[in-house]
Design a protein around this motif. Structure first.
Motif, PDB file in Angstrom:
ATOM      1  N   PRO A 209       2.701 -11.024  19.011  1.00 18.62           N
ATOM      2  CA  PRO A 209       1.771 -11.106  20.152  1.00 18.62           C
ATOM      3  C   PRO A 209       0.625 -12.066  19.837  1.00 18.62           C
ATOM      4  CG  PRO A 209       1.540  -9.011  18.985  1.00 18.62           C
ATOM      5  CD  PRO A 209       2.764  -9.676  18.437  1.00 18.62           C
ATOM      6  N   ASP A 210       0.042 -12.648  20.876  1.00 17.43           N
ATOM      7  CA  ASP A 210      -1.015 -13.644  20.692  1.00 17.43           C
ATOM      8  C   ASP A 210      -2.160 -13.124  19.842  1.00 17.43           C
ATOM      9  OD1 ASP A 210       0.415 -15.424  22.157  1.00 17.43           O
ATOM     10  OD2 ASP A 210      -0.788 -15.253  23.987  1.00 17.43           O
ATOM     11  N   VAL A 211      -2.481 -11.850  19.969  1.00 14.83           N
ATOM     12  CA  VAL A 211      -3.629 -11.289  19.275  1.00 14.83           C
ATOM     13  C   VAL A 211      -3.430 -11.262  17.759  1.00 14.83           C
ATOM     14  CG1 VAL A 211      -2.847  -8.875  19.306  1.00 14.83           C
ATOM     15  CG2 VAL A 211      -5.317  -9.399  19.378  1.00 14.83           C
ATOM     16  N   LEU A 212      -2.194 -11.428  17.281  1.00 14.96           N
ATOM     17  CA  LEU A 212      -1.900 -11.404  15.843  1.00 14.96           C
ATOM     18  C   LEU A 212      -1.477 -12.764  15.297  1.00 14.96           C
ATOM     19  CD1 LEU A 212       0.075  -8.022  15.554  1.00 14.96           C
ATOM     20  CD2 LEU A 212      -2.364  -8.437  15.129  1.00 14.96           C
ATOM     21  N   GLN A 213      -1.588 -13.815  16.118  1.00 15.12           N
ATOM     22  CA  GLN A 213      -1.142 -15.144  15.685  1.00 15.12           C
ATOM     23  C   GLN A 213      -2.252 -15.995  15.072  1.00 15.12           C
ATOM     24  OE1 GLN A 213       1.048 -17.274  18.672  1.00 15.12           O
ATOM     25  NE2 GLN A 213       2.437 -15.554  19.100  1.00 15.12           N
ATOM     26  N   GLY A 214      -3.484 -15.597  15.258  1.00 17.54           N
ATOM     27  CA  GLY A 214      -4.585 -16.362  14.673  1.00 17.54           C
ATOM     28  C   GLY A 214      -5.368 -17.146  15.704  1.00 17.54           C
ATOM     29  N   PRO A 215      -6.546 -17.649  15.335  1.00 21.45           N
ATOM     30  CA  PRO A 215      -7.407 -18.405  16.248  1.00 21.45           C
ATOM     31  C   PRO A 215      -6.666 -19.561  16.905  1.00 21.45           C
ATOM     32  CG  PRO A 215      -8.556 -17.957  14.198  1.00 21.45           C
ATOM     33  CD  PRO A 215      -7.130 -17.527  13.988  1.00 21.45           C
ATOM     34  N   GLY A 216      -6.925 -19.759  18.204  1.00 24.57           N
ATOM     35  CA  GLY A 216      -6.318 -20.870  18.924  1.00 24.57           C
ATOM     36  C   GLY A 216      -5.020 -20.524  19.613  1.00 24.57           C
ATOM     37  N   SER A 217      -4.502 -19.309  19.389  1.00 27.98           N
ATOM     38  CA  SER A 217      -3.204 -18.950  19.979  1.00 27.98           C
ATOM     39  C   SER A 217      -3.341 -18.292  21.344  1.00 27.98           C
ATOM     40  CB  SER A 217      -2.446 -18.002  19.032  1.00 27.98           C
ATOM     41  OG  SER A 217      -3.208 -16.842  18.784  1.00 27.98           O
ATOM     42  N   GLY A 218      -4.559 -17.955  21.726  1.00 27.70           N
ATOM     43  CA  GLY A 218      -4.763 -17.329  23.020  1.00 27.70           C
ATOM     44  C   GLY A 218      -6.183 -17.544  23.494  1.00 27.70           C
ATOM     45  N   SER A 219      -6.508 -17.008  24.668  1.00 28.36           N
ATOM     46  CA  SER A 219      -7.836 -17.206  25.236  1.00 28.36           C
ATOM     47  C   SER A 219      -8.869 -16.260  24.638  1.00 28.36           C
ATOM     48  CB  SER A 219      -7.794 -17.012  26.761  1.00 28.36           C
ATOM     49  OG  SER A 219      -7.270 -15.729  27.075  1.00 28.36           O
ATOM     50  N   GLY A 220      -8.425 -15.110  24.110  1.00 27.29           N
ATOM     51  CA  GLY A 220      -9.358 -14.143  23.554  1.00 27.29           C
ATOM     52  C   GLY A 220      -9.314 -14.111  22.033  1.00 27.29           C
ATOM     53  N   PHE A 221      -9.780 -12.968  21.492  1.00 31.31           N
ATOM     54  CA  PHE A 221      -9.789 -12.795  20.039  1.00 31.31           C
ATOM     55  C   PHE A 221      -8.365 -12.743  19.497  1.00 31.31           C
ATOM     56  CE2 PHE A 221      -9.426  -9.878  16.429  1.00 31.31           C
ATOM     57  CZ  PHE A 221     -10.271 -10.495  15.510  1.00 31.31           C
ATOM     58  N   SER A 222      -8.163 -13.379  18.354  1.00 27.50           N
ATOM     59  CA  SER A 222      -6.845 -13.357  17.719  1.00 27.50           C
ATOM     60  C   SER A 222      -7.025 -13.357  16.209  1.00 27.50           C
ATOM     61  CB  SER A 222      -6.008 -14.572  18.154  1.00 27.50           C
ATOM     62  OG  SER A 222      -4.702 -14.485  17.606  1.00 27.50           O
ATOM     63  N   PHE A 223      -6.269 -12.494  15.534  1.00 26.25           N
ATOM     64  CA  PHE A 223      -6.339 -12.354  14.072  1.00 26.25           C
ATOM     65  C   PHE A 223      -5.008 -12.773  13.465  1.00 26.25           C
ATOM     66  CE2 PHE A 223      -6.041  -9.959  10.085  1.00 26.25           C
ATOM     67  CZ  PHE A 223      -7.265 -10.239   9.503  1.00 26.25           C
ATOM     68  N   ASN A 224      -5.053 -13.655  12.473  1.00 29.11           N
ATOM     69  CA  ASN A 224      -3.816 -14.168  11.866  1.00 29.11           C
ATOM     70  C   ASN A 224      -3.297 -13.147  10.853  1.00 29.11           C
ATOM     71  OD1 ASN A 224      -1.790 -15.680  10.575  1.00 29.11           O
ATOM     72  ND2 ASN A 224      -2.887 -17.590  10.974  1.00 29.11           N
ATOM     73  N   LEU A 225      -2.493 -12.205  11.349  1.00 28.65           N
ATOM     74  CA  LEU A 225      -2.002 -11.120  10.503  1.00 28.65           C
ATOM     75  C   LEU A 225      -1.094 -11.594   9.368  1.00 28.65           C
ATOM     76  CD1 LEU A 225      -1.922  -8.066   9.998  1.00 28.65           C
ATOM     77  CD2 LEU A 225       0.069  -7.959  11.528  1.00 28.65           C
ATOM     78  N   PRO A 226      -0.126 -12.504   9.607  1.00 26.16           N
ATOM     79  CA  PRO A 226       0.724 -12.948   8.490  1.00 26.16           C
ATOM     80  C   PRO A 226      -0.071 -13.577   7.346  1.00 26.16           C
ATOM     81  CG  PRO A 226       1.717 -13.569  10.578  1.00 26.16           C
ATOM     82  CD  PRO A 226       0.331 -13.075  10.884  1.00 26.16           C
ATOM     83  N   ALA A 227      -1.050 -14.425   7.673  1.00 23.52           N
ATOM     84  CA  ALA A 227      -1.857 -15.060   6.634  1.00 23.52           C
ATOM     85  C   ALA A 227      -2.655 -14.021   5.853  1.00 23.52           C
ATOM     86  CB  ALA A 227      -2.804 -16.094   7.254  1.00 23.52           C
TER      87      ALA A 227
END
Length: 523
Positions: free
Chosen positions: A159-177
């Motif tokens: 989901p966009d929220v777990l892909q990291g900054p820049g992947s969606g319009s709101g807050f996103s956290f890069n979980l894999p990294a």
């Protein structure tokens, strides 16, 4: 060498006052024997070579070849790799001499403390923290991108929220990294031998993939793609404001694409694909025979990586015309272009596996620099605590690992990653100057490896590194300066008052006052 105590510095002598007080080589080595600060010696020359190859061969070989060939050098990018390798070799020879003379954790920080003094050592240590922390975070974000691409191809996108900054319009956290940094942190805490074993397995996979690229790609080379080998030169538009290079801002010089100068311009780009061999020096204290094995590890890993880089560049520019290379994934796209997407998948797998160990080794190097600075009193003692079972600096590794993981998860590092480059080049300059100074002040020191052609070689290393630094943007220089100003503030607020060298100087002064003439000059 005079035997008169007051006629000049003796072997082991050091400056004991002010910002440029030095720490003798003998004291640095003696500190490594303190039980509460003693690291376990488990590494061999082979382990160090594998570490070097593991950290150098990463995103550079899978990405940067396309950018350098398409924008700057064409098929002559192979020569650019050779030029960059020569620049790195100059620095590597200096690192090898220093590491064999001062086999102590901390790399350029420790070397600077022994030759230039405490404040320059703090500056370079603070610089290494920036280089290794941002390097680890940046690599983990790159690794995350490959993983997300593979997950997408398998039909299970995040989901966009777990892909990291820049992947969606709101807050996103890069979980894999974030998870990658925590995983490699655990490996580094458990011990160097496990880290070396993991690195050996991963590097074997990564090098196998690279060799497959060379062997299979050689069958798809078209001779016409090498013509012209050095494309005609053409001028490029210079930057403006903060985006222009410092050289442009000072002298109005603008780099050119293609032609002979294009080869050197591309060399400044591909140089950064070699970053990492210096991390080998941070593990000197955990090496069984550091005087012999550390130089072998540094020079051996650099030689292996140079051969692989040149071979890959020759194959990829022969498979596909340099004008058509994909700047983001040149190897994979070149195989797709000749109708072999299977090998493109193999390359993507190799990139994912390879970046894992790059992240681990950068975190390992960062924790060792923190450990060395803390042991010298310049950082709080929590960073130099060693695990009673694993004999690793576990607290510094965990604290730095968690912070780096959060940075990787929360921040986009496209621009900040440039700070890794300027930090590395600055370290190269310091180490080369240190070799010159120690040759003059401590000619008596036993050196397991002696760099040739001194003073010409260190001076050439400084000149080449400064030239590449001048080709970085004004914005990068400003960010670097801000980071250094913060570091200077921490040094004067904490490090200078708690330094063990300052305590030693005070003790020596008391001893000298009671009649032990000259005793403050050696420990």
């Amino acid at each position: 060498m005079t035997t008169q105590p007051d006629s000049g510095p003796r072997p082991g002598a050091q400056r004991t006052n002010g910002l440029f007080r030095t720490k003798s080589i003998e004291q640095s080595i003696e500190d490594t024997e303190e039980p509460e600060h003693q690291l376990k010696k488990t590494l061999s020359a082979l382990d160090l070579t594998v570490f070097g190859v593991g950290v150098v061969i990463g995103s550079g070989i899978f990405v940067i070849t396309g950018t350098a060939a398409t924008d700057y050098a064409g098929p002559a990018v192979t020569l650019s790799f050779v030029v960059a390798a020569v620049v790195c070799a100059l620095a590597a020879l200096c690192y090898a001499e220093f590491a064999s003379t001062v086999p102590v954790a901390g790399s350029a920080y420790t070397f600077a403390f022994a030759s230039l003094g405490e404040f320059p050592a703090w500056i370079i240590g603070w610089d290494l923290i920036l280089e290794l922390a941002l390097g680890c975070a940046t690599v983990s974000v790159g690794w995350s991108g490959y993983v997300q691409s593979l997950l997408d191809s398998w039909g299970i996108p995040l989901p966009d929220v777990l892909q990291g900054p820049g992947s969606g319009s709101g807050f996103s956290f890069n979980l894999p990294a974030f998870l990658l940094v925590l995983a490699v942190m655990a490996v580094v805490v458990i011990g160097m031998k496990l880290s070396a074993w993991v690195t050996s397995v991963v590097v074997a996979i990564k090098v196998t993939v690279v060799l497959i690229v060379i062997a299979v790609g050689a069958f798809f080379i078209t001779g016409s793609n090498y013509s012209p080998y050095i494309p005609p030169s053409k001028p490029t538009e210079g930057g403006s404001g903060l985006s222009q290079t410092l050289l442009e801002g000072i002298a109005g010089f603008t780099p050119s694409s293609f032609g002979i100068m294009g080869i050197f311009t591309a060399a400044a780009v591909v140089f950064f694909a070699f970053i990492g061999f210096d991390v080998v020096a941070t593990a000197a204290e955990e090496t069984r025979k550091p005087q012999k094995d550390v130089p072998l590890g540094i020079l051996g890993s650099l030689a292996i990586c140079t051969v692989l880089y040149v071979a890959v560049a020759a194959v990829v520019t022969g498979m596909q015309n340099y004008k058509k290379l994909d700047p983001e994934a040149p190897l994979a796209e070149a195989f797709k272009a000749v109708g072999h997407p299977f090998w493109a998948g193999v390359i993507s797998f190799g990139a994912v596996v390879g970046l894992t160990v790059v992240c681990m080794i950068l975190l390992l190097g960062q924790s060792r620099v923190f450990f060395a600075m803390s042991r010298d009193g310049l950082l709080p003692p929590v960073f130099s605590a060693v695990h009673p079972k694993f004999r690793t600096p576990y607290r510094s590794t965990i604290i730095l690992g968690v912070l780096t993981a959060l940075v990787a998860g929360l921040i986009s590092l496209e621009e900040l990653s440039k700070l890794v480059n300027i930090g590395t080049l600055f370290a190269f300059v310091i180490v080369a100057l240190g070799v010159l100074i120690l040759r003059r002040t401590r000619p008596d020191l036993p050196r397991g490896f002696t760099a040739p052609w001194v003073p010409v070689l260190p001076i050439a290393s400084v000149a080449c590194s400064v030239w590449l630094m001048l080709n970085l943007s004004v914005e990068t220089w400003l960010r670097f300066a801000i980071w250094m100003v913060i570091g200077v503030g921490i040094y004067f607020a904490y490090g200078r008052r708690h330094s063990r060298a300052a305590v030693g100087a005070g003790t020596s002064g008391t001893s000298g006052a009671s009649g032990s003439s000259g005793s403050g000059n050696s420990r």
